[in-house]
Design an enzyme around this catalytic site. Structure first.
Site, PDB file in Angstrom:
ATOM      1  NE  ARG A  15      -2.064  -1.742   3.527  1.00 46.13           N
ATOM      2  CZ  ARG A  15      -2.523  -1.921   4.763  1.00 46.13           C
ATOM      3  NH1 ARG A  15      -3.739  -1.483   5.084  1.00 46.13           N
ATOM      4  NH2 ARG A  15      -1.783  -2.521   5.676  1.00 46.13           N
ATOM      5  CE  LYS A  75       0.584  -2.442   9.474  1.00 49.12           C
ATOM      6  NZ  LYS A  75      -0.577  -2.651  10.391  1.00 49.12           N
ATOM      7  CE1 TYR A  94      -5.524   2.492  10.384  1.00 46.91           C
ATOM      8  CE2 TYR A  94      -4.446   1.978   8.295  1.00 46.91           C
ATOM      9  CZ  TYR A  94      -5.598   2.248   9.022  1.00 46.91           C
ATOM     10  OH  TYR A  94      -6.815   2.278   8.391  1.00 46.91           O
ATOM     11  CG  HIS A  96      -2.247  -0.901  15.189  1.00 48.55           C
ATOM     12  ND1 HIS A  96      -3.592  -0.899  15.489  1.00 48.55           N
ATOM     13  CD2 HIS A  96      -2.160  -0.835  13.833  1.00 48.55           C
ATOM     14  CE1 HIS A  96      -4.286  -0.846  14.366  1.00 48.55           C
ATOM     15  NE2 HIS A  96      -3.452  -0.801  13.348  1.00 48.55           N
ATOM     16  CD  GLU A 118      -3.689   3.091  15.502  1.00 49.83           C
ATOM     17  OE1 GLU A 118      -2.794   2.969  16.351  1.00 49.83           O
ATOM     18  OE2 GLU A 118      -3.488   3.472  14.327  1.00 49.83           O
ATOM     19  CG  ASP A 198     -20.845  -6.781  20.240  1.00 55.79           C
ATOM     20  OD1 ASP A 198     -20.015  -6.563  19.353  1.00 55.79           O
ATOM     21  OD2 ASP A 198     -21.100  -5.971  21.151  1.00 55.79           O
ATOM     22  CB  SER A 220     -19.723 -11.351  24.633  1.00 51.77           C
ATOM     23  OG  SER A 220     -18.419 -11.809  24.932  1.00 51.77           O
ATOM     24  CB  VAL A 239     -12.907  -7.864  20.376  1.00 51.98           C
ATOM     25  CG1 VAL A 239     -13.991  -8.915  20.503  1.00 51.98           C
ATOM     26  CG2 VAL A 239     -11.541  -8.484  20.627  1.00 51.98           C
ATOM     27  CG  LEU A 240     -11.174  -1.526  17.976  1.00 51.20           C
ATOM     28  CD1 LEU A 240      -9.665  -1.716  17.864  1.00 51.20           C
ATOM     29  CD2 LEU A 240     -11.694  -0.723  16.791  1.00 51.20           C
ATOM     30  CB  ALA A 268      -8.202  -8.262  17.571  1.00 51.45           C
ATOM     31  CB  ILE A 269      -3.152 -10.109  15.103  1.00 55.21           C
ATOM     32  CG1 ILE A 269      -1.789 -10.600  15.582  1.00 55.21           C
ATOM     33  CG2 ILE A 269      -3.100  -9.548  13.691  1.00 55.21           C
ATOM     34  CD1 ILE A 269      -1.817 -11.349  16.887  1.00 55.21           C
ATOM     35  CG  ASP A 270      -2.754  -4.617  12.993  1.00 56.71           C
ATOM     36  OD1 ASP A 270      -1.543  -4.836  12.823  1.00 56.71           O
ATOM     37  OD2 ASP A 270      -3.558  -4.514  12.057  1.00 56.71           O
ATOM     38  CG  ASN A 300       0.763  -6.512   6.581  1.00 61.73           C
ATOM     39  OD1 ASN A 300       0.949  -7.658   6.947  1.00 61.73           O
ATOM     40  ND2 ASN A 300       1.423  -5.977   5.559  1.00 61.73           N
ATOM     41  CG  MET A 301      -5.289  -9.988   8.068  1.00 58.54           C
ATOM     42  SD  MET A 301      -6.815 -10.441   8.930  1.00 58.54           S
ATOM     43  CE  MET A 301      -7.806 -11.079   7.560  1.00 58.54           C
TER      44      MET A 301
END
Length: 368
Positions: A15, A75, A94, A96, A118, A198, A220, A239-240, A268-270, A300-301
């Site tokens: 990107r 990134k 971004y 993170h 983010e 959720d 949840s 989840v975030l 959510a791995i970021d 970075n999907m």
């Protein structure tokens, strides 16, 4: 203002922070844009396209970082890029940081000011600069989940939508936000058996009204997650908590109880991931196996579909870049407290409360 766009150097990241259309707008407003050579090559945007838009092409990243007042990326800065930043310079990308103490340390040492895509918000609390990438990642999660359920990929050999006479795969989506909703759209479209989990009953009502009988919803709790995950073929973690590390909703014990050949996709791995067994992976080596369960945890999907992702991202970031360039970062943030929520680091201080808390560092709010 001098705006710099370096080529992304994270593994398999194609990107780019600005497209030629954005460059043209910024140049027309009187700004100078410096783009590193081949920055857009990965999505089919040659240097000539940037030159035609009015950019100056720099032969190396060092030329971009040395010249720019504002650096626009996609990134998080890699170690060499953090080392190239300087006091008074502005970085917009971004970050993170809550899940990346090494990057945080390097940014603090640089003395630069860093605004994270983010954590920028809007008046209604949504995250406008994260939303398009969450849309991409949510849709990709089901796509890659279906791929790794194939036996040749090590999966259980289950077709997501089944066929007449054979039940479909069970898909569990943790989190009904933007990424979760887009994952649900894809999974429902492929005729899977889909459940979204959720903690917001209101959000569950909205999803139920939108999808009707094609989607199940569940409130949840640890018991609910344990029950659903143990029967699932594909679990998508989406989840975030803005700016903060993701909560670990799926324990090691839950993973151990899953079916052999099931797939976990951690969107959510970021932010550190929402499965206890998650660890960051790359597009080069996207998966690993624990207790016969395939884990896909690529940080970075959206980088796998960089052309779609770049245009989706720059559609929403360009207005903010214009504000920073036209007003300067201090005036731009002072005018809009929701934009100011994006400020994570300034002059060696952590200026975002959730980031500071998760990193165990002092929180020093910025005052306009």
């Amino acid at each position: 203002m001098k705006i710099g766009v370096p080529r992304e150097i994270k593994v398999h990241e194609y990107r780019v922070g600005l497209v030629p259309g954005g460059v043209r707008e910024l140049v027309a407003a009187g700004h100078e844009v410096i783009v590193e050579s081949s920055a857009g090559a990965g999505i089919g945007l040659p240097d000539d396209a940037y030159l035609a838009a009015g950019a100056r092409i720099a032969p190396a990243a060092s030329d971009v970082f040395e010249s720019a007042d504002l650096v626009v990326k996609v990134k998080e800065p890699q170690p060499a890029e953090c080392a190239a930043l300087r006091p008074g310079q502005l970085l917009f990308t971004y970050l993170h940081l809550a899940a990346d103490p090494d990057q945080a340390k390097a940014l603090l040492a640089s003395g630069a000011t860093a605004i994270a895509y983010e954590t920028v918000t809007t008046a209604d609390g949504t995250l406008p600069l994260l939303t398009p990438m969450s849309e991409v990642a949510g849709r990709m999660a089901v796509q890659v989940g279906a791929q790794f359920l194939q036996r040749v990929q090590g999966g259980a050999g289950v077709l997501l939508g089944g066929v007449p006479g054979v039940e479909p795969a069970k898909v569990v989506i943790l989190g009904g936000g933007v990424a979760g909703t887009n994952a649900a759209e894809m999974a429902v479209g492929l005729r899977a058996d889909v459940t979204v989990v959720d903690r917001s009953v209101q959000r569950l009502r909205e999803l139920s009204a939108f999808f009707g009988n094609c989607l199940k919803t569940a409130y949840s709790t640890p018991e609910t997650i344990e029950r659903l995950v143990s029967a699932a073929d594909l679990v998508v973690g989406s989840v975030l908590v803005p700016g903060a590390a993701a909560p670990k909703l799926v324990t090691r014990e839950m993973v151990r109880a899953m079916k052999a050949g099931a797939v976990l996709v951690d969107v959510a791995i970021d932010q550190g991931g929402c499965f206890e067994t998650s660890r960051p992976t790359t597009h080069d080596a996207p998966t690993y196996v624990i207790d016969d369960v395939i884990h896909y945890c690529v940080v970075n999907m959206p980088g796998a579909v960089p052309r779609t992702s770049t245009f989706a991202l720059t559609n929403v970031t360009l207005p903010y870049v214009r504000l920073l360039a036209n007003l300067g970062w201090q005036a731009a943030l002072a005018r809009d407290p929701n934009f100011a929520a994006g400020l994570n680091v300034h002059a060696g201080r952590v200026t975002h409360e959730a980031v500071a808390r998760d990193l165990g560092l002092p929180y020093e709010p910025w005052a306009a």
